[in-house]
Design a protein around this motif. Structure first.
Motif, PDB file in Angstrom:
ATOM      1  N   ILE A 593      29.315 121.094  37.356  1.00  0.00           N
ATOM      2  CA  ILE A 593      28.320 121.344  38.398  1.00  0.00           C
ATOM      3  C   ILE A 593      27.276 122.520  38.262  1.00  0.00           C
ATOM      4  O   ILE A 593      25.725 121.420  38.402  1.00  0.00           O
ATOM      5  CB  ILE A 593      29.479 122.413  38.802  1.00  0.00           C
ATOM      6  CG1 ILE A 593      30.135 122.420  39.483  1.00  0.00           C
ATOM      7  CG2 ILE A 593      28.240 123.628  40.417  1.00  0.00           C
ATOM      8  CD1 ILE A 593      31.731 123.175  40.407  1.00  0.00           C
ATOM      9  N   CYS A 594      27.740 122.597  36.607  1.00  0.00           N
ATOM     10  CA  CYS A 594      26.158 123.073  36.090  1.00  0.00           C
ATOM     11  C   CYS A 594      25.267 122.399  35.463  1.00  0.00           C
ATOM     12  O   CYS A 594      24.320 122.643  36.067  1.00  0.00           O
ATOM     13  CB  CYS A 594      26.822 123.980  34.933  1.00  0.00           C
ATOM     14  SG  CYS A 594      27.412 125.756  35.442  1.00  0.00           S
ATOM     15  N   ALA A 595      25.847 121.116  34.590  1.00  0.00           N
ATOM     16  CA  ALA A 595      24.839 119.630  34.059  1.00  0.00           C
ATOM     17  C   ALA A 595      23.954 119.510  35.465  1.00  0.00           C
ATOM     18  O   ALA A 595      23.224 118.792  35.153  1.00  0.00           O
ATOM     19  CB  ALA A 595      26.246 118.623  33.702  1.00  0.00           C
ATOM     20  N   ARG A 596      25.020 118.540  36.295  1.00  0.00           N
ATOM     21  CA  ARG A 596      24.251 118.638  37.321  1.00  0.00           C
ATOM     22  C   ARG A 596      23.502 118.845  37.885  1.00  0.00           C
ATOM     23  O   ARG A 596      21.545 118.553  38.621  1.00  0.00           O
ATOM     24  CB  ARG A 596      25.161 118.266  39.014  1.00  0.00           C
ATOM     25  CG  ARG A 596      26.071 117.184  38.457  1.00  0.00           C
ATOM     26  CD  ARG A 596      26.852 116.178  40.024  1.00  0.00           C
ATOM     27  NE  ARG A 596      27.177 117.395  40.489  1.00  0.00           N
ATOM     28  CZ  ARG A 596      29.020 117.870  40.371  1.00  0.00           C
ATOM     29  NH1 ARG A 596      29.597 116.823  39.894  1.00  0.00           N
ATOM     30  NH2 ARG A 596      29.271 118.758  41.083  1.00  0.00           N
ATOM     31  N   TYR A 597      23.214 120.194  37.802  1.00  0.00           N
ATOM     32  CA  TYR A 597      22.392 121.594  38.451  1.00  0.00           C
ATOM     33  C   TYR A 597      21.193 121.506  37.632  1.00  0.00           C
ATOM     34  O   TYR A 597      20.550 121.372  37.942  1.00  0.00           O
ATOM     35  CB  TYR A 597      23.012 122.419  38.426  1.00  0.00           C
ATOM     36  CG  TYR A 597      21.619 123.772  38.931  1.00  0.00           C
ATOM     37  CD1 TYR A 597      21.992 124.420  40.392  1.00  0.00           C
ATOM     38  CD2 TYR A 597      20.681 124.723  38.341  1.00  0.00           C
ATOM     39  CE1 TYR A 597      20.859 124.979  41.074  1.00  0.00           C
ATOM     40  CE2 TYR A 597      20.260 125.837  38.667  1.00  0.00           C
ATOM     41  CZ  TYR A 597      19.732 126.220  39.651  1.00  0.00           C
ATOM     42  OH  TYR A 597      19.021 126.803  40.651  1.00  0.00           O
ATOM     43  N   VAL A 598      21.277 121.792  36.543  1.00  0.00           N
ATOM     44  CA  VAL A 598      19.757 121.594  35.327  1.00  0.00           C
ATOM     45  C   VAL A 598      19.922 120.420  35.221  1.00  0.00           C
ATOM     46  O   VAL A 598      18.387 120.402  34.934  1.00  0.00           O
ATOM     47  CB  VAL A 598      21.193 122.255  33.949  1.00  0.00           C
ATOM     48  CG1 VAL A 598      20.280 121.738  32.737  1.00  0.00           C
ATOM     49  CG2 VAL A 598      21.568 123.345  33.665  1.00  0.00           C
ATOM     50  N   LYS A 599      20.326 119.424  35.095  1.00  0.00           N
ATOM     51  CA  LYS A 599      19.798 118.213  35.022  1.00  0.00           C
ATOM     52  C   LYS A 599      18.335 118.034  36.525  1.00  0.00           C
ATOM     53  O   LYS A 599      17.438 117.367  36.275  1.00  0.00           O
ATOM     54  CB  LYS A 599      20.441 116.821  35.523  1.00  0.00           C
ATOM     55  CG  LYS A 599      19.617 115.738  34.858  1.00  0.00           C
ATOM     56  CD  LYS A 599      20.567 114.269  35.106  1.00  0.00           C
ATOM     57  CE  LYS A 599      20.318 112.955  35.121  1.00  0.00           C
ATOM     58  NZ  LYS A 599      21.379 111.672  35.174  1.00  0.00           N
ATOM     59  N   LYS A 600      18.851 118.322  37.844  1.00  0.00           N
ATOM     60  CA  LYS A 600      18.134 117.947  38.555  1.00  0.00           C
ATOM     61  C   LYS A 600      17.321 119.120  38.830  1.00  0.00           C
ATOM     62  O   LYS A 600      15.673 119.093  38.765  1.00  0.00           O
ATOM     63  CB  LYS A 600      18.769 118.468  40.302  1.00  0.00           C
ATOM     64  CG  LYS A 600      17.849 117.865  41.245  1.00  0.00           C
ATOM     65  CD  LYS A 600      19.145 118.637  42.319  1.00  0.00           C
ATOM     66  CE  LYS A 600      20.202 117.956  42.947  1.00  0.00           C
ATOM     67  NZ  LYS A 600      20.550 117.917  44.103  1.00  0.00           N
ATOM     68  N   GLY A 601      17.619 120.744  38.060  1.00  0.00           N
ATOM     69  CA  GLY A 601      16.601 121.102  38.275  1.00  0.00           C
ATOM     70  C   GLY A 601      15.193 121.544  37.300  1.00  0.00           C
ATOM     71  O   GLY A 601      14.383 121.293  37.536  1.00  0.00           O
TER      72      GLY A 601
END
Length: 902
Positions: A593-601
């Motif tokens: 969840i964190c990895a997807r958020y950071v990649k997108k952001g």
């Protein structure tokens, strides 16, 4: 009264009236509603001056003959034990030990309001607005207790006396080496030279022994003549119990010599104090100590100033009227042979264990007094502990001072990056009897160990990580934690709302405190709550683009709308840290969840919030630029998330080229070697940098847009026109990490020069009151200069110096020890890790920014002391070498690990 009062008084809301009176101002550089950007792009800095910044130089010294002593106030007591300053001539002053500091009641070190001309009119400046910056406190005006030393000798049969004070000597030199200082006293007509070293025990990683309410003095007298002479050394202290009172009916001052094997002591107190008054902040005890058992203890001198020709003094206990001056003295007689010297040590302790009544009202922990009150019943017990442990306390303190200053880095740089840790040795911070750490933002101002201020401070987490771990568990994930939502209330008991930047900062600090732990217990025990706190941040992204956009309080005391680069980046850094922590606790689902958020952001921030030159604030689509914000202006914190990434060794959050472009824009548009022209035309900021001084302005409008900060003018706009050193330090640290060492050192040196002793107190960086916590960001510049990274539970250590790569030496700390890293690169490479205190477990070691790499792996030589070590893995990359050990190396105090190759 809050800080907005300053901005109202300074006329931010009356600019429309003045424009009506002087219409030509509206279109000039002096326009009050929209002044033209006037920071020159060409900084016109002498290249020779820049080169000097890199040189080792000499220890910082301030001189009586240069009029540099009057403002000096080095915090010289233990951590969290009030503010006691040592002045430029070695005498103590301020004595903020009586628990008087409280928001709106008594703020700062000198609660006075001064007037300052802001370029248009005179405005009132309170302590939280910078009164001590405009009009620095003078030691002689705030020396409320009699304390000092004198030395006497006979010349032609006549007794001569000189006190250790500036007026009695031809030259007095204050030699700085925080947390210690050394004062040198010389005069042509005096047969002895005197040196006085002063410090309180200060041992990184050892919070308890660094938190003693006492100051120690180590005096050396040297006979300059070819004849033997007898000298008398006097050290004295006034009974300061209940000192803030002029009268105290029915109360008497008492002083008594107390036996202590191998030493001499005097205990000061008051008798006849009623039970209710025993709860007052000024009720307690003080004590004086000398390590010479043959010394004479005089509980109360009969003649003041001290007169050695007076009748023989009494050693009997003394009880005197409250309104009578009571000064105790410990006297020592020594014979000095020709060119010989003698040494003696004194100490002063205090014990005032009643926090301010409003603190006790708001904070349950304060009701149990202070930590030192749980260990010692009075000031004499403090001295008894010091005496019993004096060898350890002295050796470790001096070992740290030597470790810190025995470096290749410039002395001025070592001073400025470390000395702000002194805020912990002032009335800005407390350690209560329960063990809880708690603090103001600045002395007596803005309560609650505010998350959005203290998250900038890097020093405490590296030098005293126990205090930061306590703050995470007791306050941030304890009293201030909302379990239902994961929100962290940014002032705990003093607030009801979270602050988005403070929330992100807590998570990043948690990762730092995990790294500064010897194992994973701290992380695993707190993961459930920490995970909720991270999810709270993720939930603030309402439109799902990876960029926080929920309006929330921030460190500029306003609720901003839209997607704000510095907040977005900070949140991305926090979630990235959470991703790595999730991996360590095997929470693979949350890690993803964190990895997807950071990649997108990160992709969105680099694309949507970068304007081609720097990062911006994209307005809320509903409100546009109606409300206060930074919008298209150049904001000091715009890449703060990436700055944090370097402090805890995260992968990049922002594109390197765009980040460097943003830092270069800050240099071009916000930094100036003279803030005078800017603050004269951009009014309403508080005076934390004055005309003729260099600094980086918080926020500028380089494109001269109309209404650049929003359509609604609010009092917080004044912040944008200020130079606040904590923000400047974080930018300087970031510049150091992004290969902008010149700019980093120039900015740091400008701050250092603003606080030169000829101008004001070098040890008091001011923002919203004195000894402001954010200024501890200065340590981050040291961290990045060393290229230091550490992970205790993984037993990983890294050095990649960003300056002085050919010959580098600097201190480092780890979870359980501290020492020195050193490297030399000439025809080959040689480095060492020397441990001066504690222990270091090492599974892997990375050395970076190398110009000399091993030609063959088998040419790498590793030794622990004299024992050869064979690494399991040697990895050679473009500019670094990584070493892995099959079994962790265990370095103990005194050990030295060497790595070399040709």
């Amino acid at each position: 009264m809050n800080r907005r009062s300053f901005f109202k008084r300074s006329g931010i809301l009356s600019s429309t009236l003045l424009i009506a009176q002087f219409p030509t101002w509206a279109k000039s550089i002096f326009a009050l509603d929209q002044p033209i950007h006037n920071i020159p792009a060409d900084k016109n800095i002498d290249p020779n001056w820049i080169r000097q910044l890199y040189l080792r130089g000499e220890k910082t010294r301030y001189y009586k003959t240069k009029n540099e002593l009057q403002y000096i106030g080095m915090p010289i007591g233990g951590l969290h034990s009030g503010t006691v300053y040592v002045g430029g001539d070695g005498r103590l002053w301020l004595w903020q030990i009586y628990n008087e500091s409280y928001d709106g009641i008594k703020e700062g070190i000198d609660p006075k309001t001064v007037q300052w001309y802001n370029g248009r009119e005179y405005v009132n400046v309170r302590p939280r607005d910078g009164s001590a910056y405009v009009e620095p406190a003078i030691a002689d005006n705030l020396r409320i207790l009699e304390q000092g030393f004198s030395i006497s000798w006979r010349a032609n049969g006549v007794l001569q006396t000189r006190e250790l004070r500036s007026g009695h000597w031809d030259e007095v030199i204050f030699e700085a080496s925080y947390p210690s200082c050394r004062i040198l006293y010389t005069a042509k007509d005096i047969p002895v030279d005197v040196a006085l070293q002063i410090y309180s025990p200060f041992i990184p990683l050892d919070v308890d022994n660094s938190s003693l309410p006492l100051t120690t003095f180590h005096l050396e007298a040297k006979n300059k003549t070819d004849k033997s002479i007898e000298v008398y050394i006097n050290g004295w202290l006034e009974n300061g119990v209940h000192k803030p009172r002029k009268e105290f009916q029915g109360v008497k001052k008492t002083a008594v010599a107390k036996p202590l094997a191998g030493a001499t002591t005097i205990l000061f107190s008051c008798e006849g104090v009623s039970l209710p008054e025993q709860q007052a902040g000024d009720h307690g005890t003080m004590a004086l100590y000398c390590n010479a058992p043959e010394a004479l203890a005089i509980p109360m001198v009969q003649h003041w100033p001290i007169d050695l020709n007076s009748p023989a003094p009494s050693e009997q206990p003394i009880s005197s009227a409250f309104d009578k001056l009571q000064v105790g003295c410990i006297r020592l007689k020594r014979t000095l042979g020709p060119k010989a010297n003698t040494t003696v040590s004194y100490a002063i302790s205090w014990h005032f264990n009643n926090p301010h009544p409003k603190l006790r009202q708001h904070l349950k922990d304060a009701q149990q007094g202070y930590w030192y009150g749980t260990k010692f019943a009075n000031a004499l017990e403090v001295l008894q502990y010091y005496h019993a442990n004096r060898v350890y306390l002295t050796e470790k303190t001096l070992s740290w001072i030597n470790t810190w200053y025995d470096s290749s880095l410039p002395y001025w740089f070592l001073d400025r990056t470390l000395l702000n840790i002194g805020t912990l040795a002032t009335a800005n911070s407390y350690r209560f009897g329960t063990g809880r750490f708690w603090a103001w933002e600045g002395v007596g101002s803005c309560a609650g160990t505010c998350t959005h201020v203290w998250q900038y401070a890097q020093a405490m987490g590296r030098l005293f990580p126990q205090l930061e771990r306590n703050l995470r568990e007791t306050t941030d994930l304890g009293i201030g934690f909302v379990n239902e939502s994961g929100a962290i209330i940014f002032r705990a008991e003093y607030e009801s709302r979270p602050a988005i930047d403070g929330q992100a900062g807590v998570i990043l600090r948690f990762y730092r405190e995990h790294q500064m732990s010897p194992d994973s217990n701290f992380l695993s025990q707190n993961w459930a709550k920490l995970k909720k706190a991270v999810q709270f941040i993720i939930d603030q992204d309402r439109n799902g683009d990876g960029m926080t956009d929920t309006p929330m309080e921030n460190t500029l005391d306003a609720v901003w709308e839209g997607e704000i680069a510095w907040i977005v980046g900070l949140c991305l850094a926090a979630v990235k840290a959470a991703e790595l922590m999730a991996d360590e606790v095997n929470d693979s689902a949350f890690k993803e969840i964190c990895a997807r958020y950071v990649k997108k952001g990160s992709a969105a921030m680099d694309t949507d919030l970068f304007n081609g030159e720097y990062y911006i604030h994209r307005p809320n689509k509903e409100f546009g630029r109606k409300k206060l914000g930074s919008y298209n202006t150049c904001h000091i914190d715009q890449v703060y998330g990436q700055a944090w990434a370097f402090q805890v060794n995260l992968p990049r959050i922002n594109n390197r080229e765009k980040t460097r472009a943003a830092l270069k824009a800050l240099w071009k548009y916000n930094f100036t070697m003279d803030v005078g022209p800017y603050i004269k035309t951009h009014l309403n900021g508080r005076p934390y940098a004055l005309s003729g001084e260099g600094g980086m302005v918080m926020n500028t409008n380089p494109n001269n847009e109309s209404s650049p900060y929003g359509e609604e003018v609010t009092w917080q706009l004044g912040y944008f026109h200020e130079c606040m050193s904590g923000f400047e330090h974080q930018v300087a640290a970031h510049m150091m990490a992004e290969d902008m060492a010149d700019e980093s050192l120039i900015l740091t040196r400008c701050i250092h020069d603003r606080y030169h002793a000829a101008k004001r107190n070098p040890y008091n960086e001011i923002e919203c009151s004195d000894h402001y916590a954010r200024a501890m960001a200065s340590y981050g510049t040291f961290i990045n200069a060393c290229g230091y990274a550490y992970h205790g539970p993984k037993k990983q250590l890294e050095f990649a110096p960003r300056i002085q790569q050919k010959a580098f030496k600097a201190a480092f700390t780890c979870a359980t020890g501290w020492g020195t890293y050193q490297q030399k690169q000439q025809s080959g490479f040689e480095s060492s890790i020397s441990l001066a205190h504690g222990s270091l477990a090492l599974q892997s070691l990375s050395l970076g920014n190398l110009t000399q790499l091993p030609k063959q792996k088998n040419l790498v030589s590793i030794k622990l002391n004299t024992k050869p070590i064979s690494p399991a893995v040697i990895t050679v990359l473009a500019d670094r070498v990584q070493l892995g050990f099959s079994t962790a190396l265990e370095l103990k105090e005194g050990d030295k690990l060497t790595i070399a190759w040709v």
